[in-house]
Scaffold this motif. Structure first.
Motif, short mmCIF file in Angstrom:
data_model
loop_
_atom_site.label_atom_id
_atom_site.label_comp_id
_atom_site.label_asym_id
_atom_site.label_seq_id
_atom_site.Cartn_x
_atom_site.Cartn_y
_atom_site.Cartn_z
N HIS A 110 1.26 -8.82 -1.77
CA HIS A 110 2.56 -8.15 -1.74
C HIS A 110 2.42 -6.64 -1.57
N ASN A 112 1.93 -3.94 -2.68
CA ASN A 112 1.86 -3.09 -3.86
C ASN A 112 1.76 -1.61 -3.52
N GLY B 330 2.08 -5.88 -9.89
CA GLY B 330 1.32 -5.37 -8.76
C GLY B 330 1.13 -3.86 -8.80
N GLN B 331 2.08 -3.15 -9.40
CA GLN B 331 1.95 -1.69 -9.45
C GLN B 331 0.77 -1.30 -10.34
N GLU B 333 -1.79 -3.24 -10.96
CA GLU B 333 -3.01 -3.70 -10.31
C GLU B 333 -3.43 -2.75 -9.19
N ALA B 334 -2.42 -2.29 -8.41
CA ALA B 334 -2.76 -1.38 -7.31
C ALA B 334 -3.35 -0.09 -7.86
#
Lengths: 267, 436
Positions: A110, A112, B330-331, B333-334
């Motif tokens: 996705h 990110n 995801g934020q 993780e990124a």
């Protein structure tokens, strides 16, 4: 034929076996085990990746393929065994983890991207704050990679203004700005419309041609045939079969692999 | 011709036409917004009746406003002379006459310039925080403003606020010294412990020593002399400035994997939210005296501010937690995958987004905090709404006045709260980058 293989990737006329792979070990995984609570997700994983290798990992959903590559930059913690990335062993030592993460780029399903920052800021953030690169230099590097993924004109837009394919290319460029030695791709095209898949795969192929060490979890079998020098098939948390793409697709050994291939390739 | 069953090719494009009258202009607006249905029509008429009733009731009273009078009886006389016997009018003269008291309470009148200067400097300090088009260097002034404002308001030796600020420098130095040697966790502990020890044991004597060497001081003003809007602003703005960072830390603590930090944060938040503010204020004014060593002079306004900060911080922590929960995994993780450490990830990626989501909730909490400053009347401080107004109404001149002071104080509070609310909307639209 599936949509994936229908993509005209082989037209690029590259022969994976011609691309050079060095003897130097980039990633070494030995007897690695991982559990989610009581669920044994990864079982006795042994794997060596040499520098310059392009590996495609495939398998049915829930087979642990994403978990495996997420272990490589410690987004997931393994409980047993050893993972050595670029000579650094991943343990609970935060310094090692940060070191590995800054050497290993990761691209997510996705994207990110950081929605509150412009594309350029997305790209320069880590170089400035992790690598301590001067802002100006970081921006030059960022523009270089944006040109490489062919969207330099979007530099000052926000991620929300870009299409999915463009966002994923920005995500790739963002990882490249850290000058990683290894790139991990976690289903990079699964969230994209069919017409955008090609632009992302093209970018990845270009990277492969430049000799980047790549581990890619994907169902794009056309991509595997075009660039991979090894395909790994996983099921139920273990590596079931690995081979070069030609043998893997034309002459699968295990029944599980045959079943999987017939399901994704034959309609 | 039925185009759906036979083949059809359009040969000429239709020109654009003006819409019918019912689809444009005022007629359309009235129909759609006021009389779109029978129920809507009835509600519209009812609404107009209520508004008209209120206006008819209040307008004559307001129109008969008197701004110049020395007492309530004089004011009533003027109304009677001007508009005839038996009519009522608004006596705003009380505000005019008691203006200094409403603003400053019993602050010594020859020192009024100090709170005024403090307020002007406050505006200068707040401006760069609110508007990012102003030069970023101004933020340095914002950082030292609390010390400047404190010195101007309370006076006394200049070395007291200077030593208080020095505590932060000591905390920073502690981090720089400890981090390379002992790692981040110990450095964080040192960053908290060193300044606290400094403030508790060394700051006072150091300030006294410096004062004896280089005496610079303003005339001191005691907290009991504060009152009116400087009291409300002092407590309100300090509360706002300190509760936000504390609330953010608590929200992070509540999310932390570290057991002790997590449980302490949860316990604190739940306790504070479960107790009425007045209880905390009483604790601050009465109970603390039993626990502190006899003879300790722990300033009453400072105590109240601490309680207000703790109270608001607990609410802000929950609001910010909501913002954090709304961020996709995801934020995190990124940020991790790029090699950002925890604090950098929080500062650059997570908090900017979480706080943006939380803006309406945070500002609501601030507005509540600002209005709650009037509750300090219960611990004997002269808040503008009840404290000062009671003092005014207790005087022989203005005995019996009722509406005007409350309307005035309410209007001032409304002005500031409305301003905050508008600013929050401005900020939300400015930070909107998701283009959904």
């Amino acid at each position: 034929m599936s949509e994936a293989t229908a993509l005209d990737l082989t037209a690029r006329q590259i022969d994976p076996s011609q691309m050079k792979v060095s003897d130097e070990v980039a990633i070494q995984i030995t007897q690695m085990n991982k559990w989610y609570g009581t669920f044994h997700v990864l079982r006795d994983i042994n794997m060596t990746v040499n520098r310059g290798e392009r590996i495609v990992i495939c398998g049915p959903s829930g087979s642990g393929k994403s978990t495996l590559i997420r272990c490589i930059n410690r987004l997931e913690e393994h409980q047993q065994g050893q993972i050595i990335v670029d000579g650094t062993e991943l343990t609970s030592d935060l310094k090692n983890i940060d070191k590995v993460r800054s050497e290993v780029g990761m691209v997510f399903q996705h994207f990110n991207l950081f929605p509150h920052l412009t594309i350029l800021e997305n790209l320069t953030l880590a170089p400035i704050w992790v690598r301590k690169t001067p802002k100006k230099e970081a921006e030059e590097v960022a523009m270089h990679y944006l040109r490489k993924v062919k969207i330099p004109e979007q530099a000052n837009k926000y991620p929300g203004q870009l299409s999915g394919g463009q966002q994923q290319r920005v995500a790739i460029a963002r990882s490249l700005c850290m000058k990683p030695r290894i790139m991990l791709f976690d289903e990079p095209t699964s969230a994209l419309d069919p017409e955008m898949i090609k632009e992302v795969l093209d970018t990845m192929i270009e990277l492969a041609e430049e000799g980047m060490t790549m581990l890619c979890v994907t169902h794009e079998m056309g991509f595997a045939q075009a660039v991979a020098n090894r395909v790994i098939f996983m099921d139920q948390g273990q590596i079931v079969e690995q081979n070069n793409p030609k043998e893997f697709f034309n002459n699968p050994q295990s029944d599980r692999t045959k079943l999987f291939l017939s399901q994704i390739l034959g309609h | 011709m039925n185009t759906s069953t036979s083949t059809f090719v359009r040969t000429e494009m239709l020109p654009e036409q003006a819409p019918p009258l019912t689809e444009a202009g005022a007629v359309k607006w009235v129909r759609e917004n006021l009389f779109s249905s029978i129920l809507n029509g009835i509600l519209t008429v009812l609404g107009i009746v209520v508004v008209a009733y209120l206006v008819i009731g209040i307008a004559p009273w307001l129109s008969r406003s008197v701004w110049n009078a020395g007492s309530l009886s004089e004011c009533r006389q003027i109304i009677a002379d001007r508009w005839g016997e038996g009519v009522t009018g608004a006596c705003w003269a009380v505000i005019r006459e008691r203006w200094p008291q409403y603003l400053f309470g019993f602050y010594p009148s020859h020192l009024y310039w100090r709170p005024v200067l403090a307020f002007v400097l406050l505006c200068v300090a707040v401006a760069p925080v609110l508007f990012d088009r102003l030069p970023r260097k101004m933020l340095w002034f914002s950082l030292i403003y609390p010390a400047v404002g404190f010195w101007l308001l309370w006076g006394g030796s200049v070395w007291v606020p200077v030593m208080a600020v020095a505590g932060f420098a000591i905390g920073y130095a502690a981090v720089k010294v400890v981090q390379p040697v002992a790692g981040t966790i110990l450095a964080t502990i040192a960053a908290v412990l060193a300044p606290v020890l400094w403030w508790l044991f060394l700051a006072g004597p150091a300030a006294d020593a410096l004062q004896s060497i280089l005496p610079i001081a303003l005339q001191g003003v005691r907290s009991r002399e504060f009152g009116g809007f400087i009291l409300a602003f002092t407590i309100g703005f300090t509360g706002i400035a300190f509760s936000l960072p504390l609330g953010v830390m608590l929200a992070l603590g509540r999310q932390s994997d570290m057991f002790i930090v997590n449980k302490l944060s949860v316990g604190f938040i739940e306790f504070i939210r479960g107790v009425p503010l007045i209880t905390l204020l009483f604790t601050a004014s009465l109970l603390l005296n039993y626990f502190l060593p006899p003879g300790t002079d722990f300033d009453i306004i400072l105590r109240v501010i601490i309680m207000v900060v703790l109270f608001a911080a607990a609410y802000i922590a929950e609001v910010v937690r909501g913002g954090l929960a709304a961020l996709p995994r995801g934020q995190y993780e990124a940020a991790d995958a790029l090699g950002l450490d925890y604090w950098k990830a929080q500062r650059l990626i997570i908090m900017p987004q979480a706080l943006k989501i939380s803006i309406p909730g945070i500002v609501s909490t601030f507005i509540g905090l600002f209005k709650d400053t009037t509750l300090v009347v219960f611990v004997g401080l002269l808040d503008p709404l009840k404290g000062i107004t009671d003092a005014v109404r207790a005087s022989t001149d203005w005995k019996g006045i009722y509406w005007e002071p409350y309307i005035f104080v309410g209007a001032i509070f409304f002005l500031f709260c409305f301003g905050m609310s508008r600013y929050s909307m401005y900020l939300e639209s400015k930070l909107k980058t998701d283009h959904r």
